[in-house]
Design a protein around this motif. Structure first.
Motif, short mmCIF file in Angstrom:
data_model
loop_
_atom_site.label_atom_id
_atom_site.label_comp_id
_atom_site.label_asym_id
_atom_site.label_seq_id
_atom_site.Cartn_x
_atom_site.Cartn_y
_atom_site.Cartn_z
N GLN A 1 7.71 6.40 6.06
CA GLN A 1 8.79 5.42 5.95
C GLN A 1 9.72 5.72 4.79
OE1 GLN A 1 9.29 3.09 8.33
NE2 GLN A 1 7.58 4.10 9.35
N GLN A 2 9.23 6.49 3.78
CA GLN A 2 10.05 6.85 2.63
C GLN A 2 10.85 8.11 2.95
OE1 GLN A 2 10.29 4.94 -0.03
NE2 GLN A 2 8.80 3.52 0.89
N PRO A 3 12.18 8.07 2.82
CA PRO A 3 13.02 9.24 3.15
C PRO A 3 12.63 10.50 2.39
CG PRO A 3 14.38 7.28 2.89
CD PRO A 3 12.99 6.90 2.46
N ALA A 4 12.21 10.35 1.13
CA ALA A 4 11.83 11.53 0.35
C ALA A 4 10.63 12.23 0.95
CB ALA A 4 11.55 11.12 -1.10
N ASN A 5 9.71 11.45 1.52
CA ASN A 5 8.51 12.05 2.12
C ASN A 5 8.83 12.79 3.41
OD1 ASN A 5 6.98 10.99 0.05
ND2 ASN A 5 6.48 9.11 1.17
N GLN A 6 9.88 12.36 4.09
CA GLN A 6 10.25 13.02 5.34
C GLN A 6 10.64 14.47 5.09
OE1 GLN A 6 13.28 10.63 7.20
NE2 GLN A 6 12.01 8.78 7.19
N MET B 1 0.84 -1.20 0.00
CA MET B 1 0.00 0.00 0.00
C MET B 1 0.88 1.24 0.00
SD MET B 1 -2.91 1.11 2.77
CE MET B 1 -3.79 2.65 2.62
N ASN B 2 0.62 2.15 -0.91
CA ASN B 2 1.38 3.40 -0.99
C ASN B 2 0.41 4.57 -0.84
OD1 ASN B 2 3.98 2.25 -1.52
ND2 ASN B 2 3.22 1.73 -3.56
N PRO B 3 0.12 5.00 0.37
CA PRO B 3 -0.86 6.08 0.57
C PRO B 3 -0.35 7.39 0.00
CG PRO B 3 0.32 5.61 2.61
CD PRO B 3 0.71 4.54 1.63
N VAL B 4 -1.28 8.19 -0.52
CA VAL B 4 -0.96 9.51 -1.03
C VAL B 4 -1.34 10.53 0.04
CG1 VAL B 4 -1.41 11.21 -2.83
CG2 VAL B 4 -1.33 8.76 -3.40
N ILE B 5 -0.34 11.24 0.53
CA ILE B 5 -0.56 12.24 1.58
C ILE B 5 -0.30 13.62 0.98
CG2 ILE B 5 0.11 13.04 3.86
CD1 ILE B 5 -1.24 10.30 3.84
N THR B 6 -1.30 14.47 1.01
CA THR B 6 -1.17 15.83 0.49
C THR B 6 -0.87 16.80 1.62
OG1 THR B 6 -3.52 16.30 0.77
CG2 THR B 6 -2.83 15.29 -1.32
N LYS B 7 -0.47 17.99 1.23
CA LYS B 7 -0.20 19.03 2.22
C LYS B 7 -1.45 19.36 3.03
CE LYS B 7 0.56 23.33 0.93
NZ LYS B 7 1.27 24.56 0.45
N GLU B 8 -2.61 19.36 2.37
CA GLU B 8 -3.85 19.68 3.06
C GLU B 8 -4.16 18.64 4.14
OE1 GLU B 8 -3.41 19.75 -0.19
OE2 GLU B 8 -3.43 21.95 -0.42
N LYS B 9 -3.91 17.35 3.83
CA LYS B 9 -4.15 16.30 4.81
C LYS B 9 -3.21 16.47 6.00
CE LYS B 9 -5.95 12.67 1.76
NZ LYS B 9 -5.73 11.30 1.24
N LEU B 10 -1.95 16.80 5.73
CA LEU B 10 -1.01 16.99 6.83
C LEU B 10 -1.38 18.20 7.67
CD1 LEU B 10 2.55 16.14 5.47
CD2 LEU B 10 1.23 14.95 7.18
N PHE B 11 -1.85 19.28 7.05
CA PHE B 11 -2.27 20.45 7.81
C PHE B 11 -3.41 20.09 8.77
CE2 PHE B 11 -0.68 24.51 5.54
CZ PHE B 11 0.59 23.97 5.47
N GLU B 12 -4.35 19.27 8.29
CA GLU B 12 -5.42 18.81 9.18
C GLU B 12 -4.85 17.97 10.33
OE1 GLU B 12 -9.00 19.19 9.04
OE2 GLU B 12 -8.23 20.91 7.91
N HIS B 13 -3.84 17.17 10.01
CA HIS B 13 -3.21 16.33 11.04
C HIS B 13 -2.48 17.19 12.07
CE1 HIS B 13 -0.94 13.12 12.90
NE2 HIS B 13 0.18 13.74 12.60
N PHE B 14 -1.72 18.20 11.62
CA PHE B 14 -1.01 19.08 12.54
C PHE B 14 -1.99 19.81 13.46
CE2 PHE B 14 2.31 19.54 8.96
CZ PHE B 14 2.91 18.36 9.36
#
Length: 333
Positions: A31-36, A1-14
């Protein structure tokens, strides 16, 4: 599974509005270094839009105590001139004893507040000590250092520690993205999510070197508003006793934690800094027969497991002699 996380989703998470499923997806995505890298950049953007304040309870308690002491000095409890008259209290002796016992217990609880709420981990001179915190983070204490950790709620309610001396940190990232904060005596706070860095906090200066990841420094200067700095790997920040902050870059940040392997790395390091190291690490006082020796420098890397090995190598590099009497070492030509 490779979930797609957008900036908007992360803003809601923060903002604390993510669901349990979304938090699991974010943890997998990280888990992917590029996403970090995306995560750190978006977190920085969100924090700039939503400035937060975290109260420092210890500082508030100290401020209150200082104000009470000032008030007591300005308002003496006993007048100087009138005679003191002692009036018996209409209280039975057993109640006086009970009141004294309660007062003693309360005083003891207040005095032992730090011991009750915090665990203190300490090292002696010439000693290093690895520590695994309850959240899985790794800390290595250098010689003559202390780390204070909350006994209750660490890893759930807070991940804040207080350092005196020097320590290398490898912070574990949590599924809830909880921040880890290192407090120092000079008003410098290191705030991270998961990374590796070294903190040096001794009387001569405070220094932070970032090896991996990203950290934010919050510097509460006595004369300026709180400064916030984002550090990248290789960035180093120093704060001298006068409170002046300087930022630099090093191509070898790993050298800042070489002491964990009993290795010392010097680059045009003057003897006066060697004197600080001897005092802080081995409780040795350095004397120079010739004051000009203070400006001699050392460049190189070597291992030394104790003070004797360290002094022998330094003397060879400087091409000088030395003698030791108890806790005093003398350099001479």
């Amino acid at each position: 599974m490779n979930p797609v996380i957008t900036k908007e989703k992360l803003f809601e998470h923060f903002a604390g509005r993510s669901t349990a499923l979304q938090r699991t997806m974010i943890a997998e995505w990280l888990q992917q270094p590029a996403n970090q890298a995306h995560y750190v950049a978006w977190l920085d953007e969100w924090e700039r839009q939503h400035l937060q304040y975290i109260a420092d309870e210890d500082a508030a308690l100290q401020t209150l105590t200082d104000r009470i002491e000032i008030w007591e000095q300005q308002h003496p409890a006993v007048p100087a001139n009138p005679p003191i008259r002692i009036h018996p209290l209409p209280v039975q002796p057993r109640w006086l004893v009970a009141a004294a016992v309660v007062f003693s217990l309360l005083a003891g609880l207040y005095a032992g507040r730090q011991r009750l709420l915090y665990q203190t981990i300490a090292t002696g001179f010439g000693e290093t000590r690895p520590v695994t915190l309850s959240d899985g983070s790794q800390v290595t204490l250098n010689a003559n250092s202390t780390l204070r950790v909350p006994r209750f709620g660490f890893g759930t309610q807070t991940r804040a520690v207080w350092l005196t001396g020097e320590a290398a940190f490898s912070i574990r990232h949590t599924p809830t993205h909880q921040r880890f904060v290192v407090h120092t005596k000079r008003g410098v706070e290191v705030e991270v999510l998961g990374t590796e860095f070294n903190v040096y906090d001794r009387p001569q200066e405070t220094k932070i070197v970032l090896s991996r990841g990203a950290i934010q420094l919050n510097y509460n200067s006595p004369t300026q508003p709180v400064r916030r700095l984002r550090l990248k790997p290789g960035d180093a920040v120093r704060v001298n006793p006068a409170g002046q902050l300087t930022q630099s870059y090093t191509a070898q940040p790993e050298a800042s934690t070489a002491w964990r392997d009993h290795r010392f790395v010097f680059k045009s390091t003057p003897v006066r800094e060697i004197a600080d190291l001897l005092r802080d690490t081995y409780d040795l006082r350095l004397e120079l027969k010739n004051p000009a020796l203070a400006n001699r420098t050392i460049t190189g890397s070597f291992q030394a497991h104790d003070a004797d090995e360290f002094l022998q190598v330094v003397a060879e590099l400087l091409e000088i002699n030395y003698k030791q009497k108890e806790n005093t070492v003398t350099f001479f030509e």
